[in-house]
Write an enzyme that holds these catalytic residues in place. Structure first.
Site, PDB file in Angstrom:
ATOM      1  N   LYS A 101       0.838  -1.204   0.000  1.00  0.00           N
ATOM      2  CA  LYS A 101       0.000   0.000   0.000  1.00  0.00           C
ATOM      3  C   LYS A 101       0.874   1.256   0.000  1.00  0.00           C
ATOM      4  CE  LYS A 101      -3.827  -2.304   2.379  1.00  0.00           C
ATOM      5  NZ  LYS A 101      -4.617  -2.510   3.593  1.00  0.00           N
ATOM      6  N   GLN A 154      -4.351  -1.069   9.929  1.00  0.00           N
ATOM      7  CA  GLN A 154      -4.319  -2.386   9.307  1.00  0.00           C
ATOM      8  C   GLN A 154      -4.917  -3.432  10.251  1.00  0.00           C
ATOM      9  OE1 GLN A 154      -3.545  -2.994   6.147  1.00  0.00           O
ATOM     10  NE2 GLN A 154      -3.725  -5.213   6.280  1.00  0.00           N
ATOM     11  N   ASP A 177     -10.665   3.338   4.476  1.00  0.00           N
ATOM     12  CA  ASP A 177     -11.124   1.956   4.325  1.00  0.00           C
ATOM     13  C   ASP A 177     -12.647   1.871   4.244  1.00  0.00           C
ATOM     14  OD1 ASP A 177      -9.075  -0.059   4.232  1.00  0.00           O
ATOM     15  OD2 ASP A 177      -8.499   0.507   6.268  1.00  0.00           O
TER      16      ASP A 177
END
Ligand code: GUN
Length: 295
Positions: free
Chosen positions: A53, A97, A120
């Site tokens: 990422k 994460q 997200d």
């Protein structure tokens, strides 16, 4: 006839180019998009995802800040860090994460992220907006799947879609996205899960099957009807003594078994994975752009 491969790598490359040019335009206006990535502990898979990422951000001109806490970090420490990032004007997007260590209440941490910085789309506010048909950021894997189908000209309206896996990250938001009453969606969606009595009964009548439960090679040819579209979200590491690293990555679908019966199928790796990262870049661009209005 062999199935058409849905090449996420090449579509993701095109999307990255688009994002890159839009990031340049945004930078001209004085906004330097910045994503903060928080990794707690040393989960080897998470390390790999986070590194990819960050690399993707760098390539399109999005700044990324990596923040690490040890696996022993307390919930309070994590919440404090998220709170600092929420009020840091230079940080436009925040990504925590997952999974977090077992002693941490994942929902409490996600809920502490400012929804305006939630790249997200995992916060209750953003998932709620998605459910109501008024999304802000959409979770990256579901968004990437829809984008991949669209790029191949595959019409999903009116399709029977069976999703195997009910996670908050993929299964549930993907169902909410596809069932929307909006052009390019309008699917009939079924979610199968570990307690579903007869998964094959559902998959046999599906036009599109999405596997997202993390079981290597679970979906086989005798479970699907000829001509179906298979989207494989699984990333499973299996031992392979012939591979240089001693293992290889496979999906939840048995690719070799399915490729002669499906009309389209995503490879693993190189299918959904790169699309997820591309959608993260898009979401980061979106939150950075919106930051102008939030000041
Ligand atoms: N863990 C697995 N997939 C994801 C994702 O898309 N976002 C975050 N934050 N964690 C994950």
């Amino acid at each position: 006839m062999s199935a058409v491969l849905l090449d996420g790598r090449s579509i993701a490359r095109q999307i990255r180019e688009e994002v890159k040019s839009e990031v340049e335009d945004l930078r001209q206006t004085g906004i330097k998009p910045c994503l903060a990535v928080l990794l707690v502990g040393e989960n080897p898979a998470s390390e790999i995802y986070v590194a990819s990422k960050q690399k993707a951000c760098e390539k399109v001109g999005i700044e990324s800040q990596m923040l690490r806490l040890p696996a022993s970090a307390s919930e309070r420490e994590i919440l404090r860090l998220v709170s600092e990032l929420n009020s840091d004007e230079k940080v436009h997007g925040i990504l925590v994460q997952l999974p977090l260590p077992d002693h941490i209440d994942e929902l409490r941490v996600i809920d502490s992220i400012d929804p305006r910085k939630d790249v997200d789309g995992f916060t209750p506010e953003n998932l709620g907006r998605l459910l109501l048909g008024k999304p802000y950021t959409v979770p990256c894997t579901p968004a990437g799947i829809v984008e991949l189908l669209r790029h191949y000209g595959l019409q999903v309206e009116g399709s029977n879609v069976v999703i195997i896996g009910r996670s908050n990250i993929v299964g549930k938001p993907l169902a909410a996205l596809l069932v929307q009453k909006a052009e390019g969606y309008n699917c009939t969606v079924t979610i199968c899960h570990s307690k579903t009595r007869d998964v094959t009964w559902f998959t046999k009548s599906a036009d599109i099957i999405v596997t997202a439960m993390g079981r290597a090679g679970f979906l086989k040819a005798d479970m699907v009807r000829s001509g179906s579209i298979i989207i494989d979200v699984g990333i499973n590491r299996i031992t392979d003594v012939t591979a240089p690293k001693g293992y290889r990555i496979v999906g939840d679908a048995d690719f070799d078994d399915l490729r002669d019966i499906a009309s389209h199928i995503t490879p693993v790796p190189g299918g959904v994975g790169p699309m997820t990262v591309a959608m993260l870049l898009r979401n980061t661009l979106k939150v950075a752009r919106s930051s102008q209005w939030n000041r």
